[in-house]
Design an enzyme around this catalytic site. Sequence first.
Site, short mmCIF file in Angstrom:
data_model
loop_
_atom_site.label_atom_id
_atom_site.label_comp_id
_atom_site.label_asym_id
_atom_site.label_seq_id
_atom_site.Cartn_x
_atom_site.Cartn_y
_atom_site.Cartn_z
CE LYS A 196 57.93 27.19 23.20
NZ LYS A 196 57.12 27.17 24.44
CE LYS A 249 61.24 28.68 24.73
NZ LYS A 249 60.10 28.40 25.55
CB SER A 275 66.67 24.77 29.57
OG SER A 275 65.97 24.08 28.56
CE1 TYR A 314 65.50 29.15 32.95
CE2 TYR A 314 66.59 28.83 30.83
CZ TYR A 314 65.45 28.76 31.62
OH TYR A 314 64.28 28.32 31.07
C1 PBG Z 1 56.26 25.74 27.44
C2 PBG Z 1 57.59 26.38 27.54
C3 PBG Z 1 58.80 25.74 27.23
C4 PBG Z 1 59.82 26.65 27.49
C5 PBG Z 1 59.23 27.83 27.95
N1 PBG Z 1 57.85 27.64 27.96
C6 PBG Z 1 59.06 24.35 26.79
C7 PBG Z 1 58.33 23.80 25.65
O1 PBG Z 1 57.76 24.51 24.81
O2 PBG Z 1 58.27 22.58 25.60
C8 PBG Z 1 61.28 26.33 27.30
C9 PBG Z 1 62.26 27.19 28.00
C10 PBG Z 1 63.63 26.61 28.09
O3 PBG Z 1 63.97 25.55 27.51
O4 PBG Z 1 64.47 27.24 28.76
N2 PBG Z 1 55.16 26.54 27.27
#
Ligand code: PBG
Length: 324
Positions: A196, A249, A275, A314
Site C-alpha cells: 500500500k 494499492k 477513490s 467503486y
Molecule cells: C485507510 C484506508 C485508506 C483507503 C482504504 N483504507 C486511505 C488511507 O490510507 O489514507 C483508501 C481507499 C481509496 O482511496 O479508495 N486505512
Amino acid sequence: MNLPIRPRRNRRTAAIRDLVRETELTAAHLIYPLFIHAGTEDQPIESMPGCTRWSVEGLVREAGEAHKLGVPAVVLFPAISNRVKTRDAREAWNAKGLVPRAIKALKAAHPTLTVITDVALDPYNADGHDGIVSDEGIILNDETVVALCKQALCHAYAGADIVSPSDMMDGRVAALRAALDKEGYKDVSILSYTAKYASAFYGPFRGALDSAPKSGDKKTYQMDYANAREAEREAMLDEAEGADMMMVKPATPYLDIIQRLRHTTTLPIAAYHVSGEYLMIKAAAKSGWLDEKKIVLETLTGIRRAGADMILTYFAKEVAKWLK
Ligand code: PBG
C-alpha cells in the site's frame, strides 16, 4: 506481400477474438467497497460523486442488489462521528459499534455474500492516522498491532468472512492470524494490504470518511511510490506470516507492482482501484471527454491482465450490470 505469419488472422472476426482472448473480466472478480454511517439516511458523498454513505438499512439493500448482479463480496468503510473518536481509537473494537452491526445485518439478509472488513484505526482515531500516535507524534507500531487484533476479533465475532488490514504496521498479519486462531476463528481469512503506497489518490476517500491525518502524513508506514523491490519484501513477509491473499494499492499507476508480485507469490492478488482513480474517470466522463463504460472496462481488464485475481472498485455494481 509474401507474409506467412499474419497476426491479424486471429483478430478477423468477433468469434475468433473471443476464442483467443487471454483475460476475462466478470462480476465474480469484483469486490464492492461501501461506506456506512450510523445515521438513518443515505447521504451522497460530496468528495466522491456517485458514491453514498449508507445507513445500515441502505447498505443491506445496495449490497443485495450488487450481489444479485453477481458481485461476490463487499468491503466496509465506516464514517465515525467525531464525538467517539479518541487517541486510542477504542471505538474500533466496540462490539455494539457500527461495523459489527453492519456485518450482522448483511450476513442475516445475504448469507452467501462475502463480507470483508477493513482493519485500521484511522476512522476511529482522533489523530486521523492508521496507527496510535504518541505524544511526540510517533506512530507506535507494536501498540497499534495490539489494537488491530482487538478490532479484527470484534469483526470476526460479528461474522466477517475476511479481515483486511490496511494499516501497514510491521508484524500485523502474524499477530492477527495468532489472535484469530486462538479465539477459534481459524476460517476467517486475512486479505493483507501488502503493498500500500503513500498516495495522493486516496484524497477523496479521506473526504468521504473525514479521516485525513490531523498532522503529518502516512509516509512512515505506507510505502514510497518510487519503490518496487520493497513490495516484494513486504510480500515475502506477508506470505510467511500467514496472509491468505495480498493486495496492491492503488492499481493503475502500480500495474508493474501487481505483475512483479504475480511472479513472486502464489497467493491470490487483489488490486484496489482507489477513490482518485475512480474520480479521474468520473470527471472525464462528466465533461464528455471519455466514454465511462468503455474506459472502466478497459481499465479493469488491464488490472486483471497485469495479474490481479480480484479488483476492489467503486464501479463494481455498475460493471456487473454492464456485463449482464
Ligand atoms: C485507510 C484506508 C485508506 C483507503 C482504504 N483504507 C486511505 C488511507 O490510507 O489514507 C483508501 C481507499 C481509496 O482511496 O479508495 N486505512
